[in-house]
Design an enzyme around this catalytic site. Structure first.
Site: not given
Ligand code: MN
Length: 384
Positions: A106, A113, A179, A181, A199, A203, A206, A219, A223, A334
């Site tokens: 990844d 971002h 996420e 992607e 993904d 948080r 993380q 993570k 996915t 975000e």
């Molecule tokens: Mn990612």
């Protein structure tokens, strides 16, 4: 709009008669590659085991010449009347993982971002770390938990530590995120095709675990990828010049004839309440993959630069794709600025992060030079 016109012809795997077949999406149907191969349609193109496999890995290992020959044969067959036995209805099909993912990488290739996360996670310091514009930053993820669209997503538990708490506690993530992607799948050394990638990210887990070695359990729990792998060949009409890079990167990352892809991306969210009320999912973000700073070819060149081996079935994801407008950010952290500006849903609910029962769907569309095609959907619903 039809995602799967004759210009697209993406590959997937679906269940039929108790086994898994490879197929190609065409309009509302799936062309059964396994059945066509058994009838001898590809005897002069590849070995029977390639298209009668349960995933694309044997085809990926064949390389670009065979990919082109299979695609040309499928395209010519679908341009003429075909035995109805070779099709199934796409809406009724149960999709499987198209690829047995070998290694999963990844990246972190969207500048917006990276800047946003820098501001959120390291307030008061320079948002972009000094290495970011010199190489495509990435990490190796967990291939074993990559799942196909539609697979339920269990809310992960892990260690979280509130900033003012003395010690961490262990429990269900309260900052479960998405996420947005795009990912590419490789043969031994070439890009075969692209999928949408969600993904999923915890948080809170993380934030506590990621220093000094980077993303880990926040993570690796899941996915999601879209079931249809859109061949790179199908995307030729959507190649665009990548944005100029400043500073000029090292020579191994300067690639002639390099390209970005003009793919419009949407994120939709439907809560349990909305679903029960029959309300359509709400669009919570819209952006475009052409904004990504590091291109796919640069990402691949960077991975190869230390001599490592690329395998058939490797998946490389772009990293969250965020545009410059707040409505074009590719993650909730975000979009809601770490929960400080919750999103309002059309039924009056608000969201900082994902709640149980929320379903998130990514879509990707291309529309350029008279050609229009799409990636289908990449969906997942959160379960407790
Ligand atoms: Mn990612």
């Amino acid at each position: 709009m039809n995602d799967f016109p004759i210009e697209n012809l993406p590959y997937g795997a679906f269940s039929r008669d108790g086994s898994v077949h490879l197929g190609v999406a065409f309009d509302e149907r799936i062309f059964d590659l396994h059945a066509a191969s058994r009838s001898g349609a590809f005897h002069d193109v590849c070995e029977p085991g390639v298209l009668e496999a349960e995933n694309l890995n044997p085809l990926l290992a064949q390389g670009p010449h065979v990919w082109a020959a299979v695609r040309a044969r499928v395209r010519s067959m679908l341009g003429a009347p075909v035995d109805a036995e070779l099709f199934v209805e796409r809406a009724a099909a149960s999709m499987r993982m198209p690829v047995a993912v070998a290694d999963y990488v990844d990246f972190y290739s969207s500048e917006q971002h990276a800047r946003n996360l820098g501001k959120i996670f390291r307030p008061g310091s320079e948002p972009l770390l000094p290495n970011w514009k010199w190489m495509p930053i990435g990490y190796h993820g967990r291939s074993g938990t990559i799942v196909v669209s539609g697979t339920p997503i269990r809310r992960p538990s892990g260690q979280r530590k509130a900033p003012d708490a003395e010690r961490p506690d262990f429990g269900p993530s309260t900052m479960l995120d998405i996420e947005l992607e795009l990912g590419f799948v490789t043969g031994d050394d070439a890009i075969f095709g692209l999928v949408l990638v969600n993904d999923w990210s915890a948080r809170d887990i993380q934030a506590w675990e990621y220093q000094p070695l980077g993303p880990f359990l926040g993570k690796s729990f899941a996915t999601t990828i879209s079931p249809w792998v859109v061949p790179l060949d199908a995307l030729a009409a959507f190649r665009v010049r990548p944005a100029p890079q400043d500073p000029v990167p090292p020579s191994y990352l300067q690639i002639e004839d390099d390209f970005a892809l003009d793919v419009a991306l949407d994120v939709r969210l439907q809560s349990e309440e909305m679903r029960v009320a029959g309300m359509a999912p709400a669009v919570i973000s819209q952006t475009n993959a052409r904004n990504v700073y590091w291109t796919m070819r640069q990402q691949l060149a960077h991975v190869r630069s230390n001599g490592t081996r690329i395998r058939a079935g490797d998946l490389f994801a772009s990293g969250t794709i965020s545009g410059s407008e707040p409505t074009s950010y590719g993650s909730l952290i975000e979009l809601t600025w770490r929960g400080t500006k919750p999103i309002r849903l059309p039924n009056g609910e608000s969201r900082a992060f994902l709640e149980d029962g929320d379903e998130v769907t990514l879509t990707g569309r291309c529309d350029r030079n008279g050609v229009r095609l799409g990636f289908g959907c990449c969906s997942g619903r959160i379960e407790p």
